[in-house]
Design a protein around this motif. Sequence first.
Motif, short mmCIF file in Angstrom:
data_model
loop_
_atom_site.label_atom_id
_atom_site.label_comp_id
_atom_site.label_asym_id
_atom_site.label_seq_id
_atom_site.Cartn_x
_atom_site.Cartn_y
_atom_site.Cartn_z
N UNK A 1 0.85 -1.18 0.00
CA UNK A 1 0.00 0.00 0.00
C UNK A 1 0.89 1.24 0.00
N UNK A 2 0.50 2.20 -0.82
CA UNK A 2 1.26 3.44 -0.95
C UNK A 2 0.28 4.61 -0.87
N UNK A 3 0.63 5.62 -0.10
CA UNK A 3 -0.16 6.85 -0.06
C UNK A 3 0.72 7.99 -0.54
N UNK A 4 0.26 8.66 -1.59
CA UNK A 4 0.96 9.83 -2.12
C UNK A 4 0.34 11.09 -1.56
N UNK A 5 1.18 12.03 -1.14
CA UNK A 5 0.76 13.36 -0.69
C UNK A 5 1.35 14.34 -1.70
N UNK A 6 0.50 15.11 -2.37
CA UNK A 6 1.04 15.89 -3.48
C UNK A 6 0.26 17.18 -3.73
N UNK A 7 0.86 17.98 -4.60
CA UNK A 7 0.22 19.17 -5.17
C UNK A 7 0.21 18.97 -6.68
N UNK A 8 -0.80 19.52 -7.33
CA UNK A 8 -0.87 19.44 -8.78
C UNK A 8 -1.37 20.75 -9.35
N UNK A 9 -0.92 21.07 -10.55
CA UNK A 9 -1.34 22.29 -11.23
C UNK A 9 -1.87 21.94 -12.62
N UNK A 10 -3.14 22.26 -12.85
CA UNK A 10 -3.79 22.08 -14.14
C UNK A 10 -3.87 23.43 -14.83
N UNK A 11 -3.52 23.48 -16.12
CA UNK A 11 -3.69 24.70 -16.91
C UNK A 11 -4.61 24.36 -18.07
N UNK A 12 -5.43 25.34 -18.48
CA UNK A 12 -6.52 25.09 -19.42
C UNK A 12 -6.39 25.89 -20.70
N UNK A 13 -6.97 25.32 -21.75
CA UNK A 13 -7.14 26.01 -23.02
C UNK A 13 -8.48 25.55 -23.60
N UNK A 14 -9.30 26.51 -23.95
CA UNK A 14 -10.62 26.21 -24.54
C UNK A 14 -11.43 25.25 -23.67
N UNK A 15 -11.34 25.43 -22.35
CA UNK A 15 -12.16 24.64 -21.44
C UNK A 15 -11.66 23.24 -21.14
N UNK A 16 -10.53 22.86 -21.71
CA UNK A 16 -9.98 21.53 -21.43
C UNK A 16 -8.58 21.65 -20.85
N UNK A 17 -8.12 20.60 -20.22
CA UNK A 17 -6.81 20.59 -19.58
C UNK A 17 -5.73 20.55 -20.66
N UNK A 18 -4.86 21.57 -20.68
CA UNK A 18 -3.76 21.63 -21.65
C UNK A 18 -2.46 21.13 -21.04
N UNK A 19 -2.34 21.25 -19.71
CA UNK A 19 -1.14 20.72 -19.06
C UNK A 19 -1.44 20.41 -17.60
N UNK A 20 -0.68 19.44 -17.08
CA UNK A 20 -0.76 19.06 -15.67
C UNK A 20 0.65 18.78 -15.20
#
Length: 151
Positions: A92-111
């Motif tokens: 079992x593994x638990x990840x603790x993280x931060x993430x950044x989503x950037x958008x273009x035309x209403x969809x995710x362009x980068x993560x």
Amino acid sequence: MQSRVEEFIAAYNRKDIPGALACFTDDAVYQDVTYGTHSGHGELKKMLDRMFLEADACWKVHTWVTDALRVAIEWTIDSQITDAVPQSAGKRVRLFAMGLFEFRDGRIASYREYLDFGQVLLQLGVPPEGLHRALSKKLALTLAEADSGAA
């Protein structure tokens, strides 16, 4: 924007690859600490196939920060490693993280995600010499990306 991220996470938690891919632009870039950087739907599909094969996981968001073009999240994933990874099967593994989503035309362009990879390796039972080797390699990649302007 937050609703699109919620849609992606729900698809991820269902192991719904078509649903997850629908959240991304065709040329989206996904930078995963464990699985690397992937661009475009073809590569994202391969990454998700591998993720879902290797672990049963559930992604939970604890904090949301949004603006007009970005969503940042603080999250955890609780995973159980499958038999597809024999040396870690059942762990079992638990990840603790931060993430950044950037958008273009209403969809995710980068993560991009940020987490302590050493904690992951410790939970997998990687011995000290393997931990040093893996973290040294990860640091070299991170520095190379930073130097090239990709980070």
